[in-house]
Every structure is written in C-alpha cells, then in structure tokens.
Design an enzyme around this catalytic site. Structure first.
Site, short mmCIF file in Angstrom:
data_model
loop_
_atom_site.label_atom_id
_atom_site.label_comp_id
_atom_site.label_asym_id
_atom_site.label_seq_id
_atom_site.Cartn_x
_atom_site.Cartn_y
_atom_site.Cartn_z
N ASP A 8 0.85 -1.19 0.00
CA ASP A 8 0.00 0.00 0.00
C ASP A 8 0.88 1.24 0.00
O ASP A 8 1.99 1.22 0.53
CB ASP A 8 -0.93 0.03 1.21
CG ASP A 8 -2.16 0.91 0.99
OD1 ASP A 8 -2.31 1.45 -0.14
OD2 ASP A 8 -2.96 1.06 1.91
N GLY A 9 0.39 2.29 -0.59
CA GLY A 9 1.09 3.57 -0.62
C GLY A 9 0.19 4.66 -0.09
O GLY A 9 -1.03 4.53 -0.10
N GLU A 52 2.75 3.66 -4.33
CA GLU A 52 2.20 2.32 -4.65
C GLU A 52 3.24 1.49 -5.40
O GLU A 52 3.41 0.30 -5.12
CB GLU A 52 0.93 2.45 -5.50
CG GLU A 52 -0.24 3.16 -4.82
CD GLU A 52 -0.90 2.36 -3.70
OE1 GLU A 52 -0.53 1.19 -3.46
OE2 GLU A 52 -1.80 2.94 -3.05
N ASP A 74 -4.08 -2.63 -3.23
CA ASP A 74 -5.35 -1.93 -3.40
C ASP A 74 -5.24 -0.86 -4.48
O ASP A 74 -6.14 -0.06 -4.65
CB ASP A 74 -5.85 -1.35 -2.08
CG ASP A 74 -4.98 -0.23 -1.54
OD1 ASP A 74 -3.94 0.08 -2.15
OD2 ASP A 74 -5.33 0.33 -0.49
N HIS A 129 -9.52 -0.53 2.17
CA HIS A 129 -10.37 -0.27 3.34
C HIS A 129 -11.61 -1.16 3.35
O HIS A 129 -12.67 -0.74 3.80
CB HIS A 129 -10.77 1.21 3.40
CG HIS A 129 -9.59 2.12 3.28
ND1 HIS A 129 -8.62 2.24 4.26
CD2 HIS A 129 -9.18 2.92 2.27
CE1 HIS A 129 -7.70 3.08 3.87
NE2 HIS A 129 -7.99 3.51 2.66
N ASP A 139 -1.73 -0.60 4.93
CA ASP A 139 -2.23 0.77 4.96
C ASP A 139 -1.73 1.49 6.21
O ASP A 139 -1.33 2.65 6.14
CB ASP A 139 -3.76 0.77 4.91
CG ASP A 139 -4.33 2.18 4.91
OD1 ASP A 139 -3.96 2.96 4.02
OD2 ASP A 139 -5.12 2.50 5.81
#
Length: 164
Positions: A8-9, A52, A74, A129, A139
């Site tokens: 995740d970024g 990302e 994501d 999320h 995240d």
C-alpha cells in the site's frame, strides 16, 4: 517457493507533501512455517502512485531467489498496468500512453520491471479499506510512514534482502 507481497502507498493527499509505503512479505519455508517481513518508509515531494509502485518494488527487490509471487495491492493503477497489459503497450510505444504522451513514473516502472524479471509474478487487486487484514496492515504502515516527519529518504533507496 511461493511468496505473497501485500502493498500500500500513501501520499496524504498532497503531491508536494510527505508520502510513504507499507509492504508485508509472507512465505512458507520448507518446514511449513510461515514467515513475514515488513517494510515501511516515508518520502517527501511525491505522489500516491509513486508510493504504490515503491511498495511493490521493495517487496520484489528483497527476494534473492526466483519465486512464484502474488502481489496483492489496493492500487488499480499498479494491478491494471499488468493485468490489462498497459506496460506492454507502453513499451511498444516507447513509454508513451495511448494519447502519445510520456507515461508518468517511467523510472519506477523500469525499476519494477527489473525487480520482477526473475520471478513469476501475478497481480491481484483488493478493494482498499474493505477489511482485508494484510491490506489494512499495509495501509497502517504506509500511513505511519507518510506521517513521519523525520524520514526524508530518496526514492532510489533500497531495502535489505530476504534470504529464501
């Protein structure tokens, strides 16, 4: 060996502000034991897409032997780039998109291509999320990195190796 890399970024909504990435690498050793390694770093003056990409890159660069790898992200940008064959099209057009404009983040796309070269890589998108535990963990790592004021690393920094 099969490895899962969750990524995740986070750019915290400001391309000129802090950004960060979180990566969790998971694999099962020959004795059947699960191992995990976390990576997290913060950067300044960047965008979410760069973060990302960095999250994927550091996971792949940590592997010292060729593996079957599933990247779980994501980011539709990253997963679609490979699943929808965007990267192949960009290469054919000398890093231009369909509008014949230069693709953004060429330096990181090229680094990602080098990092994935020895591996058999599959990209899987998960909705952000949505309660996916590893994705939520990434995240948290990414957000913490983005919010950390004392991390001013450059985007070409590397991480340690994972000996498989």
């Amino acid at each position: 060996m099969f490895v899962k890399i969750f990524t995740d970024g986070a750019a915290r909504g400001n391309p000129e502000g802090p950004g960060g990435y979180g990566t969790v690498l998971q694999y099962v050793d020959t004795k059947g034991q699960l191992h995990e390694r976390e990576f997290s770093a913060g950067y300044k003056k960047t965008t979410n897409n760069r973060m990302e990409l960095m999250a994927v890159i550091v996971g792949l660069e940590a592997l010292t032997k060729p593996c079957d790898v599933e990247i779980i992200s994501d980011s539709k940008y990253v997963t679609d780039a490979f699943n929808q064959h965007w990267v192949e099209a960009w290469l054919k057009r000398n890093w231009k998109n369909s509008a014949r404009q230069e693709v953004k983040n060429i330096d990181l796309w090229q680094r990602l291509l080098r990092a994935k070269q020895p591996h058999n890589v599959k990209f899987t998108w998960v909705k952000g999320h949505a309660g996916h535990p590893e994705n939520e963990r990434c995240d948290t790592l990414a957000t913490t990195a983005a919010d950390c004021p004392d991390k001013n690393n450059l985007l070409d920094d590397t991480v340690g190796e994972v000996i498989l």
